[in-house]
Design a protein around this motif. Structure first.
Motif, PDB file in Angstrom:
ATOM      1  N   ASN A 192      11.091   1.475 -83.110  1.00  0.00           N
ATOM      2  CA  ASN A 192      11.021   2.920 -83.279  1.00  0.00           C
ATOM      3  C   ASN A 192      11.773   3.678 -82.203  1.00  0.00           C
ATOM      4  O   ASN A 192      11.847   3.246 -81.061  1.00  0.00           O
ATOM      5  N   LEU A 193      12.314   4.827 -82.585  1.00  0.00           N
ATOM      6  CA  LEU A 193      12.933   5.733 -81.625  1.00  0.00           C
ATOM      7  C   LEU A 193      11.919   6.803 -81.273  1.00  0.00           C
ATOM      8  O   LEU A 193      11.206   7.315 -82.131  1.00  0.00           O
ATOM      9  N   ARG A 194      11.867   7.146 -79.988  1.00  0.00           N
ATOM     10  CA  ARG A 194      10.940   8.178 -79.511  1.00  0.00           C
ATOM     11  C   ARG A 194      11.678   9.087 -78.541  1.00  0.00           C
ATOM     12  O   ARG A 194      12.634   8.681 -77.870  1.00  0.00           O
ATOM     13  N   TRP A 195      11.217  10.339 -78.443  1.00  0.00           N
ATOM     14  CA  TRP A 195      11.836  11.348 -77.597  1.00  0.00           C
ATOM     15  C   TRP A 195      10.805  11.924 -76.646  1.00  0.00           C
ATOM     16  O   TRP A 195       9.630  12.026 -76.981  1.00  0.00           O
ATOM     17  N   SER A 208       7.691  11.450 -82.008  1.00  0.00           N
ATOM     18  CA  SER A 208       8.374  10.869 -83.160  1.00  0.00           C
ATOM     19  C   SER A 208       9.535  11.765 -83.585  1.00  0.00           C
ATOM     20  O   SER A 208       9.683  12.897 -83.117  1.00  0.00           O
ATOM     21  N   LEU A 209      10.336  11.290 -84.510  1.00  0.00           N
ATOM     22  CA  LEU A 209      11.437  12.082 -85.039  1.00  0.00           C
ATOM     23  C   LEU A 209      10.894  13.353 -85.704  1.00  0.00           C
ATOM     24  O   LEU A 209      11.442  14.440 -85.520  1.00  0.00           O
ATOM     25  N   ALA A 210       9.825  13.231 -86.465  1.00  0.00           N
ATOM     26  CA  ALA A 210       9.250  14.392 -87.153  1.00  0.00           C
ATOM     27  C   ALA A 210       8.749  15.430 -86.149  1.00  0.00           C
ATOM     28  O   ALA A 210       8.958  16.638 -86.342  1.00  0.00           O
ATOM     29  N   GLU A 211       8.115  14.981 -85.069  1.00  0.00           N
ATOM     30  CA  GLU A 211       7.631  15.912 -84.046  1.00  0.00           C
ATOM     31  C   GLU A 211       8.799  16.572 -83.320  1.00  0.00           C
ATOM     32  O   GLU A 211       8.770  17.775 -83.043  1.00  0.00           O
ATOM     33  N   THR A 212       9.838  15.795 -83.043  1.00  0.00           N
ATOM     34  CA  THR A 212      11.024  16.333 -82.379  1.00  0.00           C
ATOM     35  C   THR A 212      11.703  17.359 -83.278  1.00  0.00           C
ATOM     36  O   THR A 212      12.094  18.435 -82.817  1.00  0.00           O
ATOM     37  N   ALA A 213      11.826  17.048 -84.553  1.00  0.00           N
ATOM     38  CA  ALA A 213      12.421  17.984 -85.508  1.00  0.00           C
ATOM     39  C   ALA A 213      11.623  19.279 -85.564  1.00  0.00           C
ATOM     40  O   ALA A 213      12.202  20.374 -85.600  1.00  0.00           O
ATOM     41  N   ASN A 246       6.722  18.451 -95.344  1.00  0.00           N
ATOM     42  CA  ASN A 246       7.438  18.201 -94.094  1.00  0.00           C
ATOM     43  C   ASN A 246       6.675  18.732 -92.890  1.00  0.00           C
ATOM     44  O   ASN A 246       7.178  18.700 -91.789  1.00  0.00           O
ATOM     45  N   VAL A 247       5.477  19.241 -93.114  1.00  0.00           N
ATOM     46  CA  VAL A 247       4.685  19.790 -92.023  1.00  0.00           C
ATOM     47  C   VAL A 247       4.075  18.645 -91.228  1.00  0.00           C
ATOM     48  O   VAL A 247       3.492  17.727 -91.779  1.00  0.00           O
ATOM     49  N   VAL A 248       4.249  18.713 -89.918  1.00  0.00           N
ATOM     50  CA  VAL A 248       3.706  17.686 -89.029  1.00  0.00           C
ATOM     51  C   VAL A 248       2.611  18.320 -88.190  1.00  0.00           C
ATOM     52  O   VAL A 248       2.831  19.348 -87.563  1.00  0.00           O
ATOM     53  N   LYS A 249       1.450  17.730 -88.198  1.00  0.00           N
ATOM     54  CA  LYS A 249       0.364  18.219 -87.361  1.00  0.00           C
ATOM     55  C   LYS A 249       0.383  17.426 -86.061  1.00  0.00           C
ATOM     56  O   LYS A 249       0.236  16.211 -86.071  1.00  0.00           O
ATOM     57  N   LEU A 250       0.615  18.130 -84.960  1.00  0.00           N
ATOM     58  CA  LEU A 250       0.627  17.463 -83.663  1.00  0.00           C
ATOM     59  C   LEU A 250      -0.803  17.150 -83.253  1.00  0.00           C
ATOM     60  O   LEU A 250      -1.660  18.023 -83.237  1.00  0.00           O
ATOM     61  N   ARG A 251      -1.057  15.908 -82.957  1.00  0.00           N
ATOM     62  CA  ARG A 251      -2.395  15.496 -82.548  1.00  0.00           C
ATOM     63  C   ARG A 251      -2.632  15.687 -81.064  1.00  0.00           C
ATOM     64  O   ARG A 251      -3.745  15.768 -80.619  1.00  0.00           O
ATOM     65  N   TYR A 252      -1.573  15.746 -80.313  1.00  0.00           N
ATOM     66  CA  TYR A 252      -1.667  15.880 -78.868  1.00  0.00           C
ATOM     67  C   TYR A 252      -0.712  16.972 -78.424  1.00  0.00           C
ATOM     68  O   TYR A 252       0.191  17.349 -79.150  1.00  0.00           O
ATOM     69  N   SER A 253      -0.884  17.431 -77.220  1.00  0.00           N
ATOM     70  CA  SER A 253       0.083  18.397 -76.697  1.00  0.00           C
ATOM     71  C   SER A 253       1.392  17.665 -76.427  1.00  0.00           C
ATOM     72  O   SER A 253       1.399  16.481 -76.110  1.00  0.00           O
ATOM     73  N   ALA A 254       2.493  18.375 -76.553  1.00  0.00           N
ATOM     74  CA  ALA A 254       3.813  17.765 -76.344  1.00  0.00           C
ATOM     75  C   ALA A 254       4.175  17.827 -74.869  1.00  0.00           C
ATOM     76  O   ALA A 254       5.085  18.519 -74.453  1.00  0.00           O
ATOM     77  N   SER A 255       3.440  17.101 -74.054  1.00  0.00           N
ATOM     78  CA  SER A 255       3.720  17.089 -72.618  1.00  0.00           C
ATOM     79  C   SER A 255       4.974  16.276 -72.346  1.00  0.00           C
ATOM     80  O   SER A 255       5.434  15.506 -73.180  1.00  0.00           O
ATOM     81  N   ALA A 256       5.543  16.468 -71.177  1.00  0.00           N
ATOM     82  CA  ALA A 256       6.809  15.831 -70.824  1.00  0.00           C
ATOM     83  C   ALA A 256       6.725  14.309 -70.829  1.00  0.00           C
ATOM     84  O   ALA A 256       7.729  13.646 -71.041  1.00  0.00           O
ATOM     85  N   ASP A 257       5.554  13.741 -70.615  1.00  0.00           N
ATOM     86  CA  ASP A 257       5.449  12.283 -70.532  1.00  0.00           C
ATOM     87  C   ASP A 257       5.067  11.626 -71.854  1.00  0.00           C
ATOM     88  O   ASP A 257       5.094  10.418 -71.963  1.00  0.00           O
ATOM     89  N   ARG A 258       4.750  12.399 -72.875  1.00  0.00           N
ATOM     90  CA  ARG A 258       4.366  11.825 -74.165  1.00  0.00           C
ATOM     91  C   ARG A 258       5.606  11.566 -75.010  1.00  0.00           C
ATOM     92  O   ARG A 258       6.531  12.371 -75.042  1.00  0.00           O
ATOM     93  N   LEU A 259       5.644  10.428 -75.671  1.00  0.00           N
ATOM     94  CA  LEU A 259       6.757  10.086 -76.536  1.00  0.00           C
ATOM     95  C   LEU A 259       6.519  10.684 -77.918  1.00  0.00           C
ATOM     96  O   LEU A 259       5.443  10.535 -78.491  1.00  0.00           O
ATOM     97  N   ASN A 311      24.742  14.155 -82.387  1.00  0.00           N
ATOM     98  CA  ASN A 311      24.459  15.495 -81.888  1.00  0.00           C
ATOM     99  C   ASN A 311      22.947  15.743 -81.875  1.00  0.00           C
ATOM    100  O   ASN A 311      22.430  16.618 -82.577  1.00  0.00           O
ATOM    101  N   PHE A 312      22.246  14.922 -81.089  1.00  0.00           N
ATOM    102  CA  PHE A 312      20.787  14.980 -81.039  1.00  0.00           C
ATOM    103  C   PHE A 312      20.339  14.506 -79.663  1.00  0.00           C
ATOM    104  O   PHE A 312      21.061  13.758 -79.002  1.00  0.00           O
ATOM    105  N   PRO A 313      19.166  14.946 -79.206  1.00  0.00           N
ATOM    106  CA  PRO A 313      18.693  14.511 -77.887  1.00  0.00           C
ATOM    107  C   PRO A 313      18.632  12.981 -77.772  1.00  0.00           C
ATOM    108  O   PRO A 313      18.389  12.290 -78.769  1.00  0.00           O
ATOM    109  N   PRO A 314      18.850  12.456 -76.571  1.00  0.00           N
ATOM    110  CA  PRO A 314      18.777  11.003 -76.383  1.00  0.00           C
ATOM    111  C   PRO A 314      17.364  10.491 -76.613  1.00  0.00           C
ATOM    112  O   PRO A 314      16.385  11.146 -76.266  1.00  0.00           O
TER     113      PRO A 314
END
Length: 71
Positions: A51-54, A18-23, A3-16, A41-44
């Motif tokens: 696909n859903l993106r956050w 995935s569910l795994a990254e959000t989790a 279940n480990v997700v390696k983020l390839r990019y920084s989680a900046s405010a403008d980047r969409l 009960n989850f962020p919009p």
């Protein structure tokens, strides 16, 4: 499967994200995130094709509005 997700990019405010990254940001498993989303009960999310993106901004806002202050 891990279940480990390696983020390839920084989680900046403008980047969409995935569910795994959000989790991962929320400190929960992707399965828990799916359950919370189904119960409303989850962020919009934003739909991109099928696909859903956050955004980090939506995640942070959701955290702030769902944080309980304890004494």
């Amino acid at each position: 499967m891990s279940n480990v997700v390696k983020l390839r990019y920084s989680a900046s405010a403008d980047r969409l994200l995935s569910l795994a990254e959000t989790a991962q940001i929320l400190g929960i498993s992707p399965n828990s995130a799916r359950g919370l989303r189904k119960r409303g009960n989850f962020p919009p999310a934003t739909r991109v094709g099928r696909n859903l993106r956050w955004t980090r901004a939506n995640i942070d806002s959701w955290i702030a509005s769902n944080t309980e202050v304890t004494k």
